[in-house]
Design a protein around this motif. Structure first.
Motif, mmCIF file in Angstrom:
data_model
loop_
_atom_site.group_PDB
_atom_site.id
_atom_site.type_symbol
_atom_site.label_atom_id
_atom_site.label_comp_id
_atom_site.label_asym_id
_atom_site.label_seq_id
_atom_site.Cartn_x
_atom_site.Cartn_y
_atom_site.Cartn_z
ATOM 1 N N GLU A 32 0.890 -1.192 -0.014
ATOM 2 C CA GLU A 32 -0.012 -0.015 -0.097
ATOM 3 C C GLU A 32 0.923 1.301 0.049
ATOM 4 O O GLU A 32 2.071 1.379 1.019
ATOM 5 N N THR A 34 1.520 5.408 -1.396
ATOM 6 C CA THR A 34 1.085 6.630 -2.038
ATOM 7 C C THR A 34 2.418 7.507 -2.864
ATOM 8 O O THR A 34 3.416 7.504 -2.367
ATOM 9 N N LYS A 120 -3.998 8.750 5.940
ATOM 10 C CA LYS A 120 -3.693 7.500 6.621
ATOM 11 C C LYS A 120 -4.637 6.542 6.541
ATOM 12 O O LYS A 120 -5.971 6.775 6.821
ATOM 13 N N HIS A 121 -4.430 5.416 6.025
ATOM 14 C CA HIS A 121 -5.716 4.557 5.698
ATOM 15 C C HIS A 121 -5.924 3.705 7.096
ATOM 16 O O HIS A 121 -6.977 2.949 7.294
ATOM 17 N N LYS A 122 -4.774 3.348 7.885
ATOM 18 C CA LYS A 122 -5.341 2.465 9.113
ATOM 19 C C LYS A 122 -4.337 3.153 10.145
ATOM 20 O O LYS A 122 -3.388 3.589 10.113
ATOM 21 N N SER A 125 -0.559 2.453 11.767
ATOM 22 C CA SER A 125 0.278 2.067 10.727
ATOM 23 C C SER A 125 1.752 2.698 10.804
ATOM 24 O O SER A 125 1.787 3.705 11.731
ATOM 25 N N ARG A 126 2.853 2.265 10.337
ATOM 26 C CA ARG A 126 3.973 2.718 10.429
ATOM 27 C C ARG A 126 4.085 3.288 8.884
ATOM 28 O O ARG A 126 3.714 2.692 7.738
ATOM 29 N N TYR A 127 5.085 4.252 8.747
ATOM 30 C CA TYR A 127 5.293 4.956 7.528
ATOM 31 C C TYR A 127 6.566 5.150 7.201
ATOM 32 O O TYR A 127 7.256 5.213 7.815
ATOM 33 N N GLU A 160 12.153 5.384 7.894
ATOM 34 C CA GLU A 160 10.797 5.656 8.463
ATOM 35 C C GLU A 160 10.492 7.104 8.894
ATOM 36 O O GLU A 160 11.230 7.780 9.241
ATOM 37 N N ALA A 163 5.107 8.680 13.206
ATOM 38 C CA ALA A 163 3.815 9.081 12.673
ATOM 39 C C ALA A 163 3.582 10.664 13.268
ATOM 40 O O ALA A 163 2.372 10.878 12.523
ATOM 41 N N GLU A 207 2.786 2.430 3.530
ATOM 42 C CA GLU A 207 2.181 2.163 4.788
ATOM 43 C C GLU A 207 2.159 0.765 5.372
ATOM 44 O O GLU A 207 1.791 -0.162 4.427
#
Length: 603
Positions: A32, A34, A120-122, A125-127, A160, A163, A207
């Motif tokens: 997932e 962007t 943010k989809h969930k 999460s970590r990005y 990373e 958040a 994500e």
């Protein structure tokens, strides 16, 4: 150990610690994500004003004149001496050299800036901010905070994102890109290709769950056509995984043992991948918190005795070298369309193999090679005369080797990891290269490891021997030779023989002659299409006398490419003209000579 050795080792450790990257996330295409591709604003900064103050000290993180910080005036009295504007934009991915005329030869720093919103989809999460490649040094800042720095112009990296730093609206991402050449970098100052600068491959925000599958390997054992093995690496707490190959009705559960997830199981019904039958299987790996998918081909490859064996059978490699460049646009290759052009031209020539020179190419190239059934030689830019005595340079080369192998170790098409090209023989160099070979085999024991070796042209009358000491450690003895272009005329091939002191497969990794498309003369006229045609006729006739262990060739090269070293004002004008295709995509006369020979070599 000497004091000097201890000092160099400590220096290398300090460098690797100071510039350590987040562990590379593999198989990024299934995640997932962007995309941040598109138009980015830029500032040209040859004096590094945005990075250093007037005393040439690195600016504080909160310095308002640091180019990683916002440049808008709070009011009309505030002094601002930098700014980003829609007036100055570059396309990402893409090199800057072809996008603006003033950047054709530019080597230095350019600051890229992209503002974006993010959904943010969930929750929880970590990005990660992921770059396919940036040439050469990238310093990355998000909303005024430095995420990290990476060196290496052709391999992926990720950082990373805390958040708390990533906002829903108006994020401010800045990347300082510096493509200057230095003596202690990889590659070094002296190369024979264009130094394209910029963010040359995809940029994504990925994500992921708190504990995720960072990397995995699933391949056949080196000498087995029916037994698979591999591992799964986590970022976070390891958990049991399930491996599925739906087409084979396989579902294998693998527990965690001693903190690791390793596996081995039978694949009795798998169809083997080959150039004639490039079969790929959908693979799904699921943990308690994550799932990754990929398309993987299963095959074995090894150098055994005098032959290269693919799925246990000898194969002759009909290859061509390729630069990661689209000549008709005079730019770096990066897209699906670019990969289709380059590999499509190689197939039209009759190739079953490509040497991706002299650096890792875009991931799209090796994935398309998987689906087309084209064998791949993949290489890091340890090229000519880097600083072989430097422990720091060795660590940089190892980092690029690790990133290349991590990205592509599930690609069936990749059969050779190359650790360098035309490196001059010396004990220091051989030790350096042996270290890289050892590292490659530690990372991946299922493929061949090689390098383009040096040739002893004074072995005896009409005999040239490959006796480079590095040949002891490689699996495939590969060498570059240009008899008839850099040494004598093509008819010298008629009395020349080749050999090696090593009882291993023998491979020509480069040979070629320049020709300016449309320039015609007799066969003795340098740079004419007729000279290049004669060169290949003599070369190919000579190959009929090659020893029994001769297993293939990758001539130099598919298409003309830009090089600042090639400055004949009539025939080159900044281009290396050894291509089978010219810079407009037209075939030269030599194309048809090589194609006919390749057609005669088909199984």
């Amino acid at each position: 150990m000497s004091y000097k050795s201890i000092f160099m080792a400590l220096l290398a450790l300090a460098w690797s610690t100071a510039f350590a990257q987040d562990s590379l996330i593999s198989n990024i295409t299934s995640r997932e994500a962007t995309s941040l591709n598109g138009r980015w604003q830029y500032i040209v900064d040859p004096y590094e004003t945005g990075f250093y103050d007037y005393r040439f000290k690195e600016r504080r993180e909160d310095d308002p004149e640091a180019y990683w910080n916002r440049a808008e005036q709070a009011n009309r009295t505030e002094r601002k001496e930098h700014g980003y504007s829609g007036k100055y934009e570059l396309e990402v991915p893409g090199d800057w050299n072809h996008q603006q005329p003033q950047f054709v030869y530019y080597e230095g720093s350019i600051w890229y800036k992209r503002s974006f919103d993010f959904i943010k989809h969930k929750e929880g999460s970590r990005y990660f901010l992921y770059f396919g490649a940036v040439n050469y040094r990238a310093d990355v800042y998000l909303n005024g905070k430095k995420l990290g720095m990476h060196k290496g112009g052709f391999t992926p990296f990720n950082f990373e994102i805390p958040a708390s730093l990533l906002k829903e609206k108006d994020n401010f991402l800045v990347v300082k890109v510096d493509n200057r050449r230095y003596a202690d970098e990889v590659p070094t100052l002296n190369t024979d290709w264009w130094n394209y600068g910029g963010i040359t491959r995809d940029v994504k925000i990925v994500e992921l769950p708190q504990s995720f599958i960072r990397d995995f390997v699933l391949q056949l054992k080196k000498t087995s056509s029916s037994e698979a093995e591999g591992y799964v690496k986590f970022n976070g707490t390891p958990s049991p995984v399930t491996i599925e190959i739906p087409a084979l009705k396989l579902k294998q559960q693998v527990p965690v043992s001693n903190g690791e997830v390793k596996f081995s199981f039978k694949l009795p019904k798998a169809e083997l991948w080959s150039p004639e039958h490039p079969k790929l299987y959908d693979v799904v790996i699921t943990s308690s918190s994550d799932k990754v998918t990929d398309k993987i081909g299963f095959r074995t490859v090894e150098a055994r005795g005098k032959h290269v064996l693919l799925n246990g059978k000898p194969i002759f490699m009909r290859g061509i070298c390729i630069h990661g460049e689209i000549p008709q646009d005079v730019r770096r290759a990066y897209s699906d369309e670019d990969a289709r052009q380059l590999l499509g031209q190689a197939r039209e020539l009759g190739c079953n193999m490509v040497r991706l020179a002299h650096y890792p190419h875009d991931e799209r190239m090796v994935r398309l090679a998987d689906s087309l059934g084209i064998l791949v030689w993949s290489e890091i830019p340890v090229y000519w005369t880097i600083n072989f005595g430097s422990a720091e340079v060795l660590e940089k080369a190892k980092a690029q080797l690790t990133e290349m192998i991590t990205r592509d170790h599930n690609r069936a098409s990749v059969i050779i990891w190359s650790v360098g090209n035309e490196t001059p023989v010396s004990p220091v160099r051989t030790n350096f290269m042996h270290n890289l070979i050892t590292r490659a085999k530690e990372l991946d024991g299922t493929r061949m490891v090689s390098a383009a070796l040096e040739v002893n042209y004074n072995s005896g009358k009409d005999l040239n021997m490959v006796d480079d000491p590095l040949g002891e450690f490689v699996d495939l003895v590969a060498f570059n030779e240009y008899l008839g272009w850099y040494g004598g005329l093509p008819d010298k091939c008629r009395t020349t023989n080749w050999g090696t002191i090593y009882d291993k497969p023998f491979f020509i990794s480069e040979t070629g002659a320049e020709a300016k498309a449309g320039f015609h003369g007799d066969s003795l006229t340098r740079f004419s299409e007729e000279y290049q045609e004669w060169f290949f006729k003599e070369q190919l006739d000579m190959l009929s006398r090659m020893p029994e262990n001769f297993c293939g060739i990758t001539p130099w090269l598919l298409a003309d490419f830009r090089s600042p070293k090639r400055n004949n004002p009539f025939y080159q004008e900044g281009w290396n003209r050894k291509g089978m295709y010219d810079d407009k995509g037209n075939k030269k006369k030599a194309f048809y000579i090589l194609k006919a020979w390749y057609d005669s070599k088909r199984p």
